[in-house]
Design a protein around this motif. Structure first.
Motif, PDB file in Angstrom:
ATOM      1  N   UNK A  86       0.825  -1.203   0.000  1.00  0.00           N
ATOM      2  CA  UNK A  86       0.000   0.000   0.000  1.00  0.00           C
ATOM      3  C   UNK A  86       0.858   1.251   0.000  1.00  0.00           C
ATOM      4  N   UNK A  87       0.201   2.359   0.268  1.00  0.00           N
ATOM      5  CA  UNK A  87       0.889   3.643   0.321  1.00  0.00           C
ATOM      6  C   UNK A  87       0.651   4.296   1.672  1.00  0.00           C
ATOM      7  N   UNK A  88       1.726   4.868   2.214  1.00  0.00           N
ATOM      8  CA  UNK A  88       1.622   5.644   3.433  1.00  0.00           C
ATOM      9  C   UNK A  88       1.397   7.099   3.095  1.00  0.00           C
ATOM     10  N   UNK A  89       1.493   7.966   4.085  1.00  0.00           N
ATOM     11  CA  UNK A  89       1.352   9.399   3.816  1.00  0.00           C
ATOM     12  C   UNK A  89       2.397   9.881   2.800  1.00  0.00           C
ATOM     13  N   UNK A  91       2.660   9.653  -0.366  1.00  0.00           N
ATOM     14  CA  UNK A  91       2.988   8.803  -1.499  1.00  0.00           C
ATOM     15  C   UNK A  91       4.116   7.821  -1.283  1.00  0.00           C
ATOM     16  N   UNK A  92       4.431   7.520  -0.026  1.00  0.00           N
ATOM     17  CA  UNK A  92       5.501   6.571   0.270  1.00  0.00           C
ATOM     18  C   UNK A  92       4.961   5.138   0.149  1.00  0.00           C
ATOM     19  N   UNK A  93       5.605   4.333  -0.691  1.00  0.00           N
ATOM     20  CA  UNK A  93       5.198   2.937  -0.856  1.00  0.00           C
ATOM     21  C   UNK A  93       5.601   2.137   0.387  1.00  0.00           C
ATOM     22  N   UNK A  94       4.707   1.247   0.811  1.00  0.00           N
ATOM     23  CA  UNK A  94       4.955   0.448   2.014  1.00  0.00           C
ATOM     24  C   UNK A  94       4.676  -1.019   1.707  1.00  0.00           C
ATOM     25  N   UNK A  95       5.618  -1.876   2.063  1.00  0.00           N
ATOM     26  CA  UNK A  95       5.474  -3.316   1.853  1.00  0.00           C
ATOM     27  C   UNK A  95       5.594  -3.998   3.215  1.00  0.00           C
ATOM     28  N   UNK A  96       4.591  -4.808   3.563  1.00  0.00           N
ATOM     29  CA  UNK A  96       4.535  -5.451   4.876  1.00  0.00           C
ATOM     30  C   UNK A  96       4.605  -6.964   4.718  1.00  0.00           C
ATOM     31  N   UNK A  97       5.488  -7.597   5.479  1.00  0.00           N
ATOM     32  CA  UNK A  97       5.557  -9.052   5.536  1.00  0.00           C
ATOM     33  C   UNK A  97       5.047  -9.506   6.891  1.00  0.00           C
ATOM     34  N   UNK A  98       4.236 -10.572   6.900  1.00  0.00           N
ATOM     35  CA  UNK A  98       3.667 -11.061   8.146  1.00  0.00           C
ATOM     36  C   UNK A  98       3.610 -12.578   8.158  1.00  0.00           C
ATOM     37  N   UNK A  99       3.526 -13.144   9.348  1.00  0.00           N
ATOM     38  CA  UNK A  99       3.274 -14.577   9.515  1.00  0.00           C
ATOM     39  C   UNK A  99       2.054 -14.692  10.413  1.00  0.00           C
ATOM     40  N   UNK A 119      -2.718   6.305   5.364  1.00  0.00           N
ATOM     41  CA  UNK A 119      -2.284   5.519   4.219  1.00  0.00           C
ATOM     42  C   UNK A 119      -3.437   4.792   3.562  1.00  0.00           C
ATOM     43  N   UNK A 120      -3.141   4.013   2.554  1.00  0.00           N
ATOM     44  CA  UNK A 120      -4.157   3.219   1.861  1.00  0.00           C
ATOM     45  C   UNK A 120      -3.605   1.833   1.564  1.00  0.00           C
ATOM     46  N   UNK A 121      -4.322   0.803   1.987  1.00  0.00           N
ATOM     47  CA  UNK A 121      -3.912  -0.563   1.693  1.00  0.00           C
ATOM     48  C   UNK A 121      -4.266  -0.878   0.255  1.00  0.00           C
ATOM     49  N   UNK A 122      -3.294  -1.352  -0.517  1.00  0.00           N
ATOM     50  CA  UNK A 122      -3.531  -1.628  -1.922  1.00  0.00           C
ATOM     51  C   UNK A 122      -3.661  -3.113  -2.200  1.00  0.00           C
ATOM     52  N   UNK A 123      -3.572  -3.468  -3.459  1.00  0.00           N
ATOM     53  CA  UNK A 123      -3.671  -4.866  -3.865  1.00  0.00           C
ATOM     54  C   UNK A 123      -2.270  -5.438  -4.077  1.00  0.00           C
ATOM     55  N   UNK A 214       8.254  13.021   7.552  1.00  0.00           N
ATOM     56  CA  UNK A 214       8.925  11.794   7.984  1.00  0.00           C
ATOM     57  C   UNK A 214       8.246  11.233   9.229  1.00  0.00           C
ATOM     58  N   UNK A 215       7.916  12.089  10.170  1.00  0.00           N
ATOM     59  CA  UNK A 215       7.258  11.656  11.407  1.00  0.00           C
ATOM     60  C   UNK A 215       5.921  10.985  11.122  1.00  0.00           C
ATOM     61  N   UNK A 216       5.181  11.507  10.146  1.00  0.00           N
ATOM     62  CA  UNK A 216       3.883  10.916   9.796  1.00  0.00           C
ATOM     63  C   UNK A 216       4.053   9.507   9.231  1.00  0.00           C
ATOM     64  N   UNK A 217       5.056   9.331   8.374  1.00  0.00           N
ATOM     65  CA  UNK A 217       5.304   8.010   7.795  1.00  0.00           C
ATOM     66  C   UNK A 217       5.779   7.044   8.879  1.00  0.00           C
ATOM     67  N   UNK A 218       6.680   7.511   9.743  1.00  0.00           N
ATOM     68  CA  UNK A 218       7.200   6.658  10.804  1.00  0.00           C
ATOM     69  C   UNK A 218       6.108   6.235  11.787  1.00  0.00           C
ATOM     70  N   UNK A 219       5.112   7.084  11.971  1.00  0.00           N
ATOM     71  CA  UNK A 219       3.998   6.723  12.860  1.00  0.00           C
ATOM     72  C   UNK A 219       3.272   5.502  12.312  1.00  0.00           C
TER      73      UNK A 219
END
Length: 241
Positions: A86-89, A91-99, A119-123, A214-219
């Motif tokens: 998805x995208x964070x504040x 326009x920063x792209x965010x990739x999350x790995x989970x188990x 942010x917005x969770x994408x496909x 930066x603070x917004x993205x880090x949050x």
């Protein structure tokens, strides 16, 4: 005196929380490794790496053995590796790995974090192309004393070494995703002690933001990392000074 006590108490609680999170992560790595390749580390390189990572976060031997025993129990929950993009504040792209052993729970939690923190969770595939997946093997500089990095580079090229990056008291050896599994044994053969090994996603380009942005993205990143199901969070924000 009261404030100092409260500060030390809060710092201690934060360390405990961080340790618990690290133990949960490596416990799940052990679970997945055993489900894929069996409980014998001599024949399961992924399990060897998971056990090594457990030692790197100071997980007691008894806890590691208990995690292995749980993973071999047929009644133990099976964990699946899942990813979110998805995208964070800003326009920063965010990739999350989970188990996770409950995908619905994890999806709801990740979606809530993106929504709450701007942010917005994408496909799947929406930001994956912005990252290059590589293997990272971290070695403490003190464990490389007496070894020449240029010679090591030549010896490890055939094993899949892409690059070596030296930072402060650590040295990172990077490989392609395809060479990750076989690189650990090559390091062992050269008697190099790896303190941590994992697959990482390196952004192919980054975006510079203001301090407040930066603070917004880090949050958002910190909120995602707080989730017990989340293993790693990668983004395209430029974090250089």
């Amino acid at each position: 005196m009261g404030r100092a006590f409260e500060y030390r108490k809060a710092a201690k609680m934060k360390r405990w929380a961080g340790m618990a999170k690290a133990f949960t992560k490596v416990g799940r790595e052990i679970n997945i490794a055993i489900k894929e390749g069996g409980p014998d580390p001599d024949y399961n390189p992924r399990l060897r790496l998971a056990m090594n990572n457990a030692k790197a976060v100071n997980m007691p031997k008894a806890n590691i053995e208990a995690a292995i025993k749980r993973a071999t129990d047929k009644d133990t929950s099976n964990y699946d590796e899942v990813t979110f993009e998805g995208y964070g504040p800003h326009g920063i792209a965010v990739f999350v790995e989970a188990t996770t052993d409950n995908n619905n729970r994890t999806v709801a939690s990740i979606r809530h974090a993106f929504s709450k923190y701007g942010g917005n969770l994408g496909t799947n595939g929406s930001v994956d192309y912005m990252f290059e997946r590589k293997g990272q093997f971290i070695v403490k500089s003190e464990d490389l004393e007496g070894k020449d990095l240029e010679e090591l580079e030549l010896e490890l090229i055939d094993a899949g070494l892409d690059s070596i990056v030296q930072e402060d008291d650590e040295v990172s050896f990077y490989t392609s995703f395809e060479d990750f599994a076989g690189f650990g044994p090559a390091m062992e053969k050269l008697e190099i002690t790896v303190s941590k090994a994992e697959l990482v996603r390196i952004p192919t380009h980054t975006k510079k933001l203001s301090d407040s942005e930066v603070e917004e993205v880090l949050a958002l990143v910190e909120k995602l990392e707080e989730d017990d199901d989340v293993s790693s969070v990668f983004h395209t924000m430029d974090e250089s000074e």
